[in-house]
Design a protein around this motif. Structure first.
Motif, PDB file in Angstrom:
ATOM      1  N   ASP A   1     -13.179  85.628  35.170  1.00 44.01           N
ATOM      2  CA  ASP A   1     -12.443  86.782  34.642  1.00 44.01           C
ATOM      3  C   ASP A   1     -12.721  87.962  35.561  1.00 44.01           C
ATOM      4  O   ASP A   1     -13.748  88.628  35.447  1.00 44.01           O
ATOM      5  CB  ASP A   1     -12.901  87.071  33.208  1.00 44.01           C
ATOM      6  N   ALA A   2     -11.810  88.213  36.494  1.00 39.35           N
ATOM      7  CA  ALA A   2     -12.005  89.263  37.491  1.00 39.35           C
ATOM      8  C   ALA A   2     -11.547  90.610  36.941  1.00 39.35           C
ATOM      9  O   ALA A   2     -10.623  90.673  36.124  1.00 39.35           O
ATOM     10  CB  ALA A   2     -11.249  88.939  38.771  1.00 39.35           C
ATOM     11  N   PRO A   3     -12.170  91.698  37.378  1.00 33.44           N
ATOM     12  CA  PRO A   3     -11.687  93.018  36.973  1.00 33.44           C
ATOM     13  C   PRO A   3     -10.344  93.311  37.621  1.00 33.44           C
ATOM     14  O   PRO A   3      -9.969  92.663  38.608  1.00 33.44           O
ATOM     15  CB  PRO A   3     -12.771  93.966  37.493  1.00 33.44           C
ATOM     16  N   PRO A   4      -9.585  94.258  37.082  1.00 34.21           N
ATOM     17  CA  PRO A   4      -8.256  94.535  37.630  1.00 34.21           C
ATOM     18  C   PRO A   4      -8.316  95.189  39.009  1.00 34.21           C
ATOM     19  O   PRO A   4      -9.338  95.731  39.418  1.00 34.21           O
ATOM     20  CB  PRO A   4      -7.651  95.492  36.595  1.00 34.21           C
ATOM     21  N   GLY A   5      -7.189  95.128  39.699  1.00 34.80           N
ATOM     22  CA  GLY A   5      -7.072  95.812  40.984  1.00 34.80           C
ATOM     23  C   GLY A   5      -7.382  94.920  42.166  1.00 34.80           C
ATOM     24  O   GLY A   5      -7.518  93.699  42.060  1.00 34.80           O
ATOM     25  N   THR A   6      -7.517  95.554  43.317  1.00 34.57           N
ATOM     26  CA  THR A   6      -7.768  94.840  44.571  1.00 34.57           C
ATOM     27  C   THR A   6      -8.983  95.432  45.286  1.00 34.57           C
ATOM     28  O   THR A   6      -9.042  95.469  46.514  1.00 34.57           O
ATOM     29  CB  THR A   6      -6.529  94.932  45.493  1.00 34.57           C
ATOM     30  N   GLY A   7      -9.963  95.900  44.503  1.00 35.39           N
ATOM     31  CA  GLY A   7     -11.124  96.570  45.073  1.00 35.39           C
ATOM     32  C   GLY A   7     -12.293  95.645  45.345  1.00 35.39           C
ATOM     33  O   GLY A   7     -12.141  94.441  45.580  1.00 35.39           O
ATOM     34  N   ASP A   8     -13.494  96.232  45.292  1.00 40.42           N
ATOM     35  CA  ASP A   8     -14.721  95.542  45.691  1.00 40.42           C
ATOM     36  C   ASP A   8     -14.936  94.208  44.990  1.00 40.42           C
ATOM     37  O   ASP A   8     -15.195  93.188  45.630  1.00 40.42           O
ATOM     38  CB  ASP A   8     -15.943  96.439  45.415  1.00 40.42           C
ATOM     39  N   VAL A   9     -14.848  94.210  43.666  1.00 39.03           N
ATOM     40  CA  VAL A   9     -15.237  93.010  42.923  1.00 39.03           C
ATOM     41  C   VAL A   9     -14.217  91.882  43.064  1.00 39.03           C
ATOM     42  O   VAL A   9     -14.610  90.740  43.322  1.00 39.03           O
ATOM     43  CB  VAL A   9     -15.521  93.352  41.449  1.00 39.03           C
ATOM     44  N   PRO A  10     -12.903  92.123  42.905  1.00 41.20           N
ATOM     45  CA  PRO A  10     -11.972  91.027  43.184  1.00 41.20           C
ATOM     46  C   PRO A  10     -12.114  90.483  44.605  1.00 41.20           C
ATOM     47  O   PRO A  10     -12.026  89.270  44.824  1.00 41.20           O
ATOM     48  CB  PRO A  10     -10.597  91.680  42.971  1.00 41.20           C
ATOM     49  N   LEU A  11     -12.357  91.375  45.559  1.00 41.93           N
ATOM     50  CA  LEU A  11     -12.567  90.938  46.939  1.00 41.93           C
ATOM     51  C   LEU A  11     -13.816  90.068  47.049  1.00 41.93           C
ATOM     52  O   LEU A  11     -13.830  89.051  47.752  1.00 41.93           O
ATOM     53  CB  LEU A  11     -12.684  92.153  47.858  1.00 41.93           C
ATOM     54  N   THR A  12     -14.876  90.449  46.336  1.00 37.69           N
ATOM     55  CA  THR A  12     -16.110  89.658  46.330  1.00 37.69           C
ATOM     56  C   THR A  12     -15.866  88.275  45.751  1.00 37.69           C
ATOM     57  O   THR A  12     -16.355  87.268  46.270  1.00 37.69           O
ATOM     58  CB  THR A  12     -17.199  90.373  45.512  1.00 37.69           C
TER      59      THR A  12
END
Length: 277
Positions: A151-162
């Motif tokens: 379950d990834a956080p929204p957007g295209t920032g640090d955590v989805p990239l990780t």
């Protein structure tokens, strides 16, 4: 940079100007873990019901006879333990962290299972949050899983990239709502996955309608979703489900009883997930 043809030895393998392959940044899982497939559930914006969809996918595949787990990568907004009725803290052993198990056996790891109080805020900067997500992969002992849903956080920032760079993601499912604004966000999520070379299994259209309790008529509160459906078609993606805005489902999540919901919301997603195997 082009090749220095004047001094070229024609041995490309030893050439310093040889194009380099992208570095593999994937982390190794805990040595005690056994995970067959990793599926990311993503969205371009918040508030689209991504955590609910993630939970329903895990429940659906568990009912079909697969062993499932959920890695709650939404560190600042964790809600997976609540939906599965899991309370208390996760325990550790000499080999790593042990995920908590739900009533029906779904394995779950979330930051809420490591906090003293589940209402304590996580006030961390991006790199620290990203590091925590990596540890949920490297330090947690996921036991004999057929599917681990992230379950990834929204957007295209640090955590989805990780998630995309550090975990061996086999495919992603994009969650969207019918508003026309969201169609642009769908394109962003699609293009991010494509740039990371992650297969996209399809799109789930959440909050597509509400069903009248008296006559059964479907009312499209947020529009017919034509723009989102067109965006999915333009990207060549199948629609894996049109989920209603269902008060009964929301109440079940609030009670921690999502595994007891009998209605099947995403039957078209099951073949897409099984195709990964």
């Amino acid at each position: 940079m082009g090749c220095d043809t004047e001094n070229c030895s024609h041995n490309c393998e030893s050439c310093a100007q040889k194009p380099q392959s992208p570095q593999d940044m994937r982390e190794k899982p805990n040595q005690m873990s056994s995970i067959k497939k990793v599926v990311g559930v993503i969205s371009g914006k918040g508030g689209v019901g991504k955590s609910t969809v993630t939970s329903l996918l895990a429940v659906m595949m568990q009912r079909a006879g697969y062993r499932t787990g959920v890695l709650d990568a939404d560190i600042t907004g964790p809600s997976i333990p609540k939906a599965f009725g899991i309370e208390g803290r996760a325990e550790a052993c000499e080999w790593g962290l042990m995920p908590r198990e739900s009533l029906k056996g779904t394995q779950v790891m979330s930051i809420n299972l490591l906090l003293e109080n589940e209402s304590d805020p996580v006030i961390w900067r991006g790199p620290v949050i990203a590091s925590a997500v990596k540890q949920f992969w490297t330090d947690v002992i996921w036991t004999d899983l057929d599917y681990l849903f992230v379950d990834a956080p929204p957007g295209t920032g640090d955590v989805p990239l990780t998630v995309f760079q550090s975990l061996p993601v086999d495919g992603v499912i994009i969650v969207a709502t019918p508003q026309e604004l969201v169609s642009m966000i769908v394109h962003k999520a699609v293009h991010m996955a494509q740039q990371m070379n992650i297969p996209i299994l399809g799109v789930v259209l959440n909050m597509a309608y509400v069903e009248c309790p008296d006559c059964g008529k479907k009312i499209e509160l947020f529009g017919d979703g034509a723009a989102v459906l067109a965006a999915a078609e333009q990207e060549g993606l199948p629609i894996l489900g049109r989920m209603p805005l269902d008060p009964a489902l929301a109440a079940a999540c609030d009670r921690g009883e999502i595994e007891l919901v009998e209605k099947e919301y995403l039957p078209d997603a099951k073949p897409a997930l099984e195709a990964l195997a």
